[in-house]
Design an enzyme around this catalytic site. Structure first.
Site, mmCIF file in Angstrom:
data_model
loop_
_atom_site.group_PDB
_atom_site.id
_atom_site.type_symbol
_atom_site.label_atom_id
_atom_site.label_comp_id
_atom_site.label_asym_id
_atom_site.label_seq_id
_atom_site.Cartn_x
_atom_site.Cartn_y
_atom_site.Cartn_z
ATOM 1 N N PRO A 2 -24.443 -7.961 12.562
ATOM 2 C CA PRO A 2 -24.581 -6.502 12.572
ATOM 3 C C PRO A 2 -24.559 -5.932 11.147
ATOM 4 O O PRO A 2 -23.725 -6.326 10.322
ATOM 5 C CB PRO A 2 -23.352 -6.042 13.372
ATOM 6 C CG PRO A 2 -22.917 -7.237 14.143
ATOM 7 C CD PRO A 2 -23.260 -8.417 13.304
ATOM 8 N N GLU A 3 -25.487 -5.020 10.881
ATOM 9 C CA GLU A 3 -25.557 -4.367 9.576
ATOM 10 C C GLU A 3 -25.367 -2.876 9.758
ATOM 11 O O GLU A 3 -25.030 -2.414 10.854
ATOM 12 C CB GLU A 3 -26.882 -4.726 8.900
ATOM 13 C CG GLU A 3 -27.055 -6.239 8.760
ATOM 14 C CD GLU A 3 -28.329 -6.661 8.057
ATOM 15 O OE1 GLU A 3 -28.966 -5.815 7.386
ATOM 16 O OE2 GLU A 3 -28.705 -7.844 8.172
ATOM 17 N N LYS A 54 -20.898 -0.507 6.679
ATOM 18 C CA LYS A 54 -20.591 -1.616 7.578
ATOM 19 C C LYS A 54 -19.201 -1.489 8.196
ATOM 20 O O LYS A 54 -18.552 -2.502 8.479
ATOM 21 C CB LYS A 54 -20.702 -2.945 6.832
ATOM 22 C CG LYS A 54 -22.130 -3.418 6.624
ATOM 23 C CD LYS A 54 -22.150 -4.859 6.165
ATOM 24 C CE LYS A 54 -23.576 -5.387 6.072
ATOM 25 N NZ LYS A 54 -23.595 -6.811 5.694
#
Length: 387
Positions: A2-3, A54
């Site tokens: 995930p970014e 993030k």
């Protein structure tokens, strides 16, 4: 992994599913998780989510009621304290995401759980299969992370261009893009897509790429950038009032960014680090859909990352970099470049047994026969004295 866009979509998912829902009881942690316990227990509280780069922050807000008498229990000591909110800051690691299910459908790798005050009970879970994710109770945004590339664009741009003398910018641009001190929200697939669109070799010095970019934007450019640098209080009020408004704002951000992108013939790297993540957000649930796990549209959106015909090589940190063309002068020595090529007949779609291909004569290894050499008989000399 995930970014930035995925974490923002995760925050929208939480706000959409938990809007108007009342939670109750203690926050429960799985036995296998090594993350800290969340010492929070309250008869009635709500959850809202905010993202920054993030990181995702869940804010637990106790609700006043006659039964609770405006108080909640917080901590293991059993003391009853005045109502206080708690912020829990999440970092998703390699595989973290949120799910909202019934208690009977609790995900296998659910490591932090929030239970609703209803029957049947529902659960908001932080799911992390590989357990690289983390959370911090009473947490704050990490100080060593820079401004968000998506929603703090002006601050992020100024932060990068005012620190170009930093030794970090001596490294290749592909590796600097993963430095969260300057590019908070950029990850592996985003760096590949951004450099590919600008036709920038990944292994050129970052300072060379960034020198000469404008530090201060023009008034017109400032108007095109949606100002999202608001206080935490304003963010909470917006989410509490209406979740739909936040989703519409995200669409407006993406649309305006896309329009500005068309107007500019040569967008610079810093701008693409802002607009490309917004394109992923514009995909909405099709970019982050923990319920259906359908990433078809996201894969169609990719132009470089894991795309057929593109090359890949390990950078100096061991991360895979996808690119096209020449990698650049700072590529690791003895690095092996790989290319994705579509294999024909790679799968047996008929469901039958695969037939072994007969080996041709040219592919058969020759048998080597060991030859023995017979030794010649050597005549024996007669014993005796030579005259």
């Amino acid at each position: 992994m995930p970014e930035g866009p995925e974490l923002h979509l995760a925050s929208l998912f939480v706000n959409r599913m938990c809007g108007g829902v009342v939670f109750t009881g203690p926050v429960q942690k799985s036995e296998v998780s090594k993350n800290p316990e969340v010492s929070f227990s309250c008869p009635a509280y709500t959850i809202i989510a905010t993202s920054r780069g993030k990181e995702v922050r869940l804010t637990l807000t106790p609700q006043k009621s006659d039964s609770a008498q405006g108080r909640c229990r917080r901590g293991k000591t059993g003391q009853v304290n005045q109502v206080q909110t708690m912020d829990i800051v999440f970092r998703f690691g390699m595989s973290g995401f949120f799910r909202f299910t019934t208690e009977a459908e609790l995900p296998k790798h659910s490591h932090l759980r929030f239970y609703t005050n209803e029957k049947p009970c529902r659960v908001l879970s932080f799911v992390d299969t590989r357990r690289f994710g983390s959370w911090q109770p009473n947490g704050t945004w990490q100080l060593n992370r820079g401004p968000c590339i998506m929603f703090e664009y002006l601050s992020y741009r100024e932060n990068v261009l005012s620190h170009l003398s930093d030794r970090a910018f001596d490294r290749p641009i592909c590796e600097v893009l993963l430095n969260q001190k300057y590019f908070n929200g950029i990850g592996n697939y985003l760096r590949a897509e951004i450099l590919f669109r600008l036709n920038i070799p990944p292994f050129v010095k970052a300072r060379t790429v960034l020198e000469g970019l404008q530090t201060h934007l023009s008034d017109e450019d400032r108007k095109s950038v949606v100002k999202v640098e608001v206080t935490d209080t304003e963010v909470k009020e917006e989410v509490t009032n209406t979740e739909v408004k936040e989703e519409n704002t995200d669409r407006e951000i993406s649309d305006r960014a896309a329009v500005k992108e068309d107007e500019s013939e040569t967008p610079d790297l810093l701008r693409l680090c802002h607009t490309v993540p917004l394109e992923v957000i514009k995909l909405g649930g099709k970019g982050y859909d923990p319920e259906k796990m359908d990433y078809t549209d996201f894969k169609s959106w990719l132009q470089c990352y894991c795309v057929k015909g593109m090359k890949s090589v390990r950078d100096h940190n061991g991360r895979t970099m996808w690119f096209k063309g020449d990698p650049g002068p700072m590529a690791p020595k003895d690095a092996k470049t790989k290319m994705i090529v579509k294999k024909e007949d790679d799968h047996d779609y008929k469901g039958g047994k695969k037939v072994k291909k007969a080996r041709s004569e040219s592919t058969v290894k020759p048998k080597y026969i060991k030859e023995t050499v017979q030794e010649k008989e050597v005549p024996q000399r007669r014993a005796g004295r030579r005259k």
